[in-house]
Design a protein around this motif. Structure first.
Motif, PDB file in Angstrom:
ATOM      1  N   UNK A   1       0.856  -1.182   0.000  1.00  0.00           N
ATOM      2  CA  UNK A   1       0.000   0.000   0.000  1.00  0.00           C
ATOM      3  C   UNK A   1       0.893   1.232   0.000  1.00  0.00           C
ATOM      4  N   UNK A   2       0.516   2.184  -0.832  1.00  0.00           N
ATOM      5  CA  UNK A   2       1.313   3.400  -0.993  1.00  0.00           C
ATOM      6  C   UNK A   2       0.410   4.628  -0.882  1.00  0.00           C
ATOM      7  N   UNK A   3       0.915   5.675  -0.225  1.00  0.00           N
ATOM      8  CA  UNK A   3       0.246   6.972  -0.192  1.00  0.00           C
ATOM      9  C   UNK A   3       1.051   7.890  -1.105  1.00  0.00           C
ATOM     10  N   UNK A   4       0.370   8.548  -2.024  1.00  0.00           N
ATOM     11  CA  UNK A   4       1.068   9.457  -2.936  1.00  0.00           C
ATOM     12  C   UNK A   4       0.161  10.614  -3.308  1.00  0.00           C
ATOM     13  N   UNK A   5       0.778  11.664  -3.846  1.00  0.00           N
ATOM     14  CA  UNK A   5       0.017  12.817  -4.322  1.00  0.00           C
ATOM     15  C   UNK A   5      -0.708  12.402  -5.599  1.00  0.00           C
ATOM     16  N   UNK A   6      -1.966  12.749  -5.686  1.00  0.00           N
ATOM     17  CA  UNK A   6      -2.776  12.396  -6.857  1.00  0.00           C
ATOM     18  C   UNK A   6      -2.441  13.312  -8.029  1.00  0.00           C
ATOM     19  N   UNK A   7      -2.716  12.814  -9.232  1.00  0.00           N
ATOM     20  CA  UNK A   7      -2.583  13.614 -10.448  1.00  0.00           C
ATOM     21  C   UNK A   7      -3.885  13.519 -11.238  1.00  0.00           C
ATOM     22  N   UNK A   8      -3.967  14.247 -12.325  1.00  0.00           N
ATOM     23  CA  UNK A   8      -5.216  14.297 -13.110  1.00  0.00           C
ATOM     24  C   UNK A   8      -5.678  12.918 -13.576  1.00  0.00           C
ATOM     25  N   UNK A   9      -4.744  12.009 -13.809  1.00  0.00           N
ATOM     26  CA  UNK A   9      -5.106  10.659 -14.257  1.00  0.00           C
ATOM     27  C   UNK A   9      -5.803   9.851 -13.168  1.00  0.00           C
ATOM     28  N   UNK A  10      -5.789  10.346 -11.944  1.00  0.00           N
ATOM     29  CA  UNK A  10      -6.424   9.639 -10.822  1.00  0.00           C
ATOM     30  C   UNK A  10      -7.883  10.024 -10.619  1.00  0.00           C
ATOM     31  N   UNK A  11      -8.403  10.930 -11.433  1.00  0.00           N
ATOM     32  CA  UNK A  11      -9.763  11.450 -11.208  1.00  0.00           C
ATOM     33  C   UNK A  11     -10.804  10.336 -11.140  1.00  0.00           C
ATOM     34  N   UNK A  12     -10.760   9.387 -12.050  1.00  0.00           N
ATOM     35  CA  UNK A  12     -11.767   8.317 -12.045  1.00  0.00           C
ATOM     36  C   UNK A  12     -11.607   7.428 -10.812  1.00  0.00           C
ATOM     37  N   UNK A  13     -10.391   7.109 -10.431  1.00  0.00           N
ATOM     38  CA  UNK A  13     -10.159   6.284  -9.250  1.00  0.00           C
ATOM     39  C   UNK A  13     -10.644   6.956  -7.978  1.00  0.00           C
ATOM     40  N   UNK A  14     -10.377   8.255  -7.861  1.00  0.00           N
ATOM     41  CA  UNK A  14     -10.856   9.013  -6.696  1.00  0.00           C
ATOM     42  C   UNK A  14     -12.384   9.058  -6.715  1.00  0.00           C
ATOM     43  N   UNK A  15     -12.958   9.280  -7.894  1.00  0.00           N
ATOM     44  CA  UNK A  15     -14.418   9.326  -8.026  1.00  0.00           C
ATOM     45  C   UNK A  15     -15.050   8.008  -7.590  1.00  0.00           C
TER      46      UNK A  15
END
Length: 168
Positions: free
Chosen positions: A1-15
């Protein structure tokens, strides 16, 4: 498990995390019609906008986003002793209780410190048991306000840490 800063490509995963978390956390609290109108697609559009202007952190497990957090300046101006605000922190139900929330919280607190913000609020629905997470980490209840979601009146509790260094 990793914690990282999100980027624009993560929008669907965050959603996906937001929608799935709302549907499990707020079932029987928030009106069903409100939860049903939340889709991965409409939330992904919103998150692309948020990701372009805010610091968001994600928890990733085996290449899948399983949680996220974001924070920034306190938005209401009602709490002069608190300059920061935890806007959101959500973790998929099956990954809760494993310490991921604390890691996501630490990430946003560290980012706020970079901006010289050392105090923080968070608002949580009174019926949401996740409020116990904030209480456990030393947050103090500073307000209770009435809000309306899809025609249903609910209460939201506002918690605060006057010094984020005191988060347990």
């Amino acid at each position: 498990m990793e914690i990282r800063k999100a980027n624009l490509n993560d929008a669907l995963g965050v959603a996906k995390v937001q929608v799935d978390s709302w549907k499990t956390t707020y079932k029987n609290i928030v009106p069903n019609e409100y939860l049903e109108q939340m889709t991965y697609e409409n939330r992904a559009i919103k998150w692309k906008d948020i990701l372009s202007g805010q610091d968001v952190f994600v928890a990733e497990h085996k290449g899948e986003i399983i949680g996220f957090s974001n924070a920034g300046e306190e938005r209401t101006g009602k709490y002069p002793d608190y300059t920061g605000e935890l806007y959101a922190i959500y973790i998929l139900k099956e990954h809760q209780g494993k310490g991921i929330g604390k890691l996501l919280l630490n990430s946003v607190v560290d980012k706020l410190k970079d901006k010289n913000i050392y105090s923080m609020t968070v608002s949580v629905l009174e019926e949401n048991k996740s409020r116990l997470f904030y209480e456990h980490l030393g947050a103090k209840k500073i307000d209770r306000k009435r809000i309306e979601i899809s025609g249903k009146w609910l209460y939201e509790l506002v918690y605060g840490w006057k010094d984020t260094k005191e988060i347990k």
